[in-house]
Design a protein around this motif. Structure first.
Motif, PDB file in Angstrom:
ATOM      1  N   ALA A  33      89.179 -10.882  44.741  1.00 58.75           N
ATOM      2  CA  ALA A  33      89.710 -11.173  46.077  1.00 58.75           C
ATOM      3  C   ALA A  33      89.106 -12.481  46.579  1.00 58.75           C
ATOM      4  O   ALA A  33      88.090 -12.953  46.062  1.00 58.75           O
ATOM      5  CB  ALA A  33      89.374 -10.035  47.046  1.00 58.75           C
ATOM      6  N   TYR A  34      89.739 -13.050  47.594  1.00 52.21           N
ATOM      7  CA  TYR A  34      89.260 -14.287  48.226  1.00 52.21           C
ATOM      8  C   TYR A  34      89.134 -15.427  47.205  1.00 52.21           C
ATOM      9  O   TYR A  34      88.063 -15.992  46.994  1.00 52.21           O
ATOM     10  CB  TYR A  34      87.944 -14.046  48.969  1.00 52.21           C
ATOM     11  N   PHE A  35      90.268 -15.714  46.549  1.00 50.48           N
ATOM     12  CA  PHE A  35      90.331 -16.823  45.582  1.00 50.48           C
ATOM     13  C   PHE A  35      89.315 -16.657  44.455  1.00 50.48           C
ATOM     14  O   PHE A  35      88.718 -17.620  43.993  1.00 50.48           O
ATOM     15  CB  PHE A  35      90.131 -18.174  46.293  1.00 50.48           C
ATOM     16  N   GLY A  36      89.124 -15.404  44.038  1.00 47.99           N
ATOM     17  CA  GLY A  36      88.209 -15.112  42.941  1.00 47.99           C
ATOM     18  C   GLY A  36      86.761 -14.970  43.343  1.00 47.99           C
ATOM     19  O   GLY A  36      85.906 -14.730  42.481  1.00 47.99           O
ATOM     20  N   SER A  37      86.457 -15.069  44.626  1.00 51.20           N
ATOM     21  CA  SER A  37      85.063 -15.038  45.068  1.00 51.20           C
ATOM     22  C   SER A  37      84.464 -13.633  45.043  1.00 51.20           C
ATOM     23  O   SER A  37      83.289 -13.467  44.719  1.00 51.20           O
ATOM     24  CB  SER A  37      84.963 -15.621  46.483  1.00 51.20           C
ATOM     25  N   TRP A  38      85.264 -12.619  45.398  1.00 47.07           N
ATOM     26  CA  TRP A  38      84.753 -11.253  45.542  1.00 47.07           C
ATOM     27  C   TRP A  38      85.232 -10.350  44.410  1.00 47.07           C
ATOM     28  O   TRP A  38      86.377 -10.454  43.956  1.00 47.07           O
ATOM     29  CB  TRP A  38      85.250 -10.636  46.836  1.00 47.07           C
ATOM     30  N   MET A 178      81.714 -14.950  57.303  1.00 49.56           N
ATOM     31  CA  MET A 178      81.507 -16.387  57.123  1.00 49.56           C
ATOM     32  C   MET A 178      80.073 -16.807  57.436  1.00 49.56           C
ATOM     33  O   MET A 178      79.638 -16.779  58.580  1.00 49.56           O
ATOM     34  CB  MET A 178      82.491 -17.194  57.990  1.00 49.56           C
ATOM     35  N   ILE A 179      79.334 -17.197  56.414  1.00 51.68           N
ATOM     36  CA  ILE A 179      77.940 -17.607  56.612  1.00 51.68           C
ATOM     37  C   ILE A 179      77.637 -18.947  55.955  1.00 51.68           C
ATOM     38  O   ILE A 179      76.479 -19.370  55.924  1.00 51.68           O
ATOM     39  CB  ILE A 179      76.962 -16.534  56.081  1.00 51.68           C
ATOM     40  N   ASN A 180      78.664 -19.637  55.450  1.00 50.77           N
ATOM     41  CA  ASN A 180      78.427 -20.888  54.723  1.00 50.77           C
ATOM     42  C   ASN A 180      78.473 -22.076  55.685  1.00 50.77           C
ATOM     43  O   ASN A 180      79.393 -22.893  55.659  1.00 50.77           O
ATOM     44  CB  ASN A 180      79.462 -21.054  53.615  1.00 50.77           C
ATOM     45  N   PHE A 181      77.443 -22.175  56.526  1.00 48.84           N
ATOM     46  CA  PHE A 181      77.377 -23.207  57.569  1.00 48.84           C
ATOM     47  C   PHE A 181      76.344 -24.280  57.220  1.00 48.84           C
ATOM     48  O   PHE A 181      75.281 -23.986  56.663  1.00 48.84           O
ATOM     49  CB  PHE A 181      77.001 -22.593  58.916  1.00 48.84           C
ATOM     50  N   TYR A 182      76.673 -25.514  57.609  1.00 44.90           N
ATOM     51  CA  TYR A 182      75.783 -26.662  57.423  1.00 44.90           C
ATOM     52  C   TYR A 182      75.641 -27.404  58.746  1.00 44.90           C
ATOM     53  O   TYR A 182      76.557 -27.390  59.579  1.00 44.90           O
ATOM     54  CB  TYR A 182      76.354 -27.613  56.366  1.00 44.90           C
ATOM     55  N   LEU A 358      89.627 -18.092  53.306  1.00 37.91           N
ATOM     56  CA  LEU A 358      88.703 -19.190  52.993  1.00 37.91           C
ATOM     57  C   LEU A 358      87.350 -18.966  53.657  1.00 37.91           C
ATOM     58  O   LEU A 358      86.294 -19.212  53.063  1.00 37.91           O
ATOM     59  CB  LEU A 358      89.284 -20.523  53.456  1.00 37.91           C
ATOM     60  N   LEU A 359      87.377 -18.511  54.908  1.00 36.80           N
ATOM     61  CA  LEU A 359      86.136 -18.260  55.632  1.00 36.80           C
ATOM     62  C   LEU A 359      85.321 -17.170  54.950  1.00 36.80           C
ATOM     63  O   LEU A 359      84.111 -17.310  54.735  1.00 36.80           O
ATOM     64  CB  LEU A 359      86.443 -17.854  57.074  1.00 36.80           C
TER      65      LEU A 359
END
Length: 398
Positions: A33-38, A178-182, A358-359
């Motif tokens: 799921a999620y573009f192969g992420s999960w 969503m935790i991928n913040f910069y 994406l998020l």
């Protein structure tokens, strides 16, 4: 047996001497799921896959692919698909176009689906839904990811007349949000631990609505893409769900078979799914690929058609292949957001209207500019929940 099993991520199998109903059946040990992420954290045993396939009814809560998974859903073409009464009926229309047998459940109405099982659906404000199951006079509140905002009173009133009540709900470290913040200097911002453990989260919900038993649910995934596997440390370890459960509640392990004739339960004990990191290219994502001019126009149009956005933020910058692609929404507002991500997943999300994926996939890098978070003035909901899922773009529709 009259009862239920919890397995997978957010999957219930309800039995009335045979499998009758399955909820959100993501076969995530086979389908990502999620573009192969999960993928799932644990395998689904073969016997339970067979039971899912034997169910007459499939209930789907909302459109995230760990709940409505396009690959998994193909297995259930001959089933009766039951849906919440979501605004815009997107899932209903899409499944009809694919020639599924689909029925929308009227909100807050009981449906008898077998001699000892009836269900009621409560649709919520973010295009998710709660399923209430009554099995042999025991009541189960399947919150999946929906939460109880605006519905706690209704749920409490529904539960109060039952001697045996059960909560099934999302909980954990928050990586599914969503935790991928910069920061603007390009440094990763580590998610802070607020001390609110999975057990305390579940207990708080149960205290509010009045359920006596707690079963962790809708939380059992892991990461497999090389560009998102770093987020694995933010998932909740299986043994940590039972920590900090309030003494007023009875804790039941995830992945449990529960007999609704006598209340006994036993652990299913699925095998932990072992994954190796997979390159994003396997899922069509090459980080160096750039947008063409026409593709940028698609992205720009996607955001510009959402009228509410120009009252919330000034710009959205899309960084693809190392190049900036800025969509200006309101030059009088000095805030915005930057998203850095691969071209293929971006275009798929735009064209299929699944930007939230994406998020949640956590390979897209996000930088906030003079914004506290992505929920500022319902920013995330405007894009994903109300526009993508509800088909609402104009102020009048909203």
């Amino acid at each position: 047996m009259i009862g239920l099993a919890t397995i997978g991520n957010a999957t219930i199998i309800a039995y009335d001497n045979k499998p009758v109903l399955s909820t959100d059946p993501w076969i995530g040990d086979e389908d990502s799921a999620y573009f192969g992420s999960w993928v799932l954290s644990h395998e689904i045993p073969k016997d339970y896959k067979n039971d899912i396939n034997a169910c007459e009814f499939i209930w789907l809560s909302h459109g995230h692919p760990d709940h409505v998974n396009p690959e998994s859903l193909r297995r259930f073409k001959n089933k009766k698909i039951l849906l919440p009464d979501h605004y815009g009926s997107r899932i209903y229309k899409d499944l009809l176009n694919e020639e599924f047998k689909v029925e929308i459940l009227k909100d807050k109405k009981w449906y008898q689906i077998s001699k000892n099982i009836r269900i009621k659906c409560v649709t919520n404000w973010i295009q998710d839904a709660i399923l209430i199951l009554e099995i042999n006079n025991r009541i189960f509140i399947n919150l999946n990811d929906a939460g109880i905002k605006f519905y706690s009173g209704y749920l409490k009133k529904t539960i109060k007349d039952y001697e045996h009540s059960y909560l099934l709900s999302l909980s954990g470290g928050g990586d599914a949000d969503m935790i991928n913040f910069y920061n603007e200097d390009g440094k990763f911002i580590r998610k802070k631990n607020d001390g609110n453990t999975a057990g305390s989260q579940l207990s708080a919900i149960s205290n509010i609505i009045g359920t006596k038993n707690i079963i962790p649910f809708s939380s059992f995934h892991q990461y497999q893409r090389e560009d998102s596997i770093w987020a694995q440390e933010y998932t909740t370890e299986f043994e940590n769900y039972s920590k900090d459960i309030d003494i007023n509640h009875n804790y039941i392990d995830p992945f449990t078979l529960l007999d609704c004739s006598n209340g006994s339960f036993s652990a299913i004990n699925p095998k932990k799914l072992i994954v190796s990191p997979k390159k994003p290219e396997l899922f069509g994502d090459v980080w160096s690929d750039e947008l063409t001019k026409s593709e940028y126009n698609e992205v720009e149009n996607y955001f510009l058609t959402k009228e509410r956005l120009n009252k919330i933020i000034g710009f959205i910058n899309i960084r693809v292949g190392g190049k900036e692609n800025t969509v200006y929404l309101n030059k009088e507002i000095r805030n915005g957001v930057s998203f850095e991500l691969p071209r293929n997943s971006l275009l798929k999300a735009i064209r299929l209207k699944i930007f939230d994926d994406l998020l949640i996939g956590n390979f897209m890098k996000t930088t906030l500019h003079n914004l506290p978070n992505l929920y500022y003035k319902n920013l995330k909901y405007v894009i994903a929940n109300w526009s993508d899922n509800g088909g609402v773009d104009t102020e009048e529709e909203l």
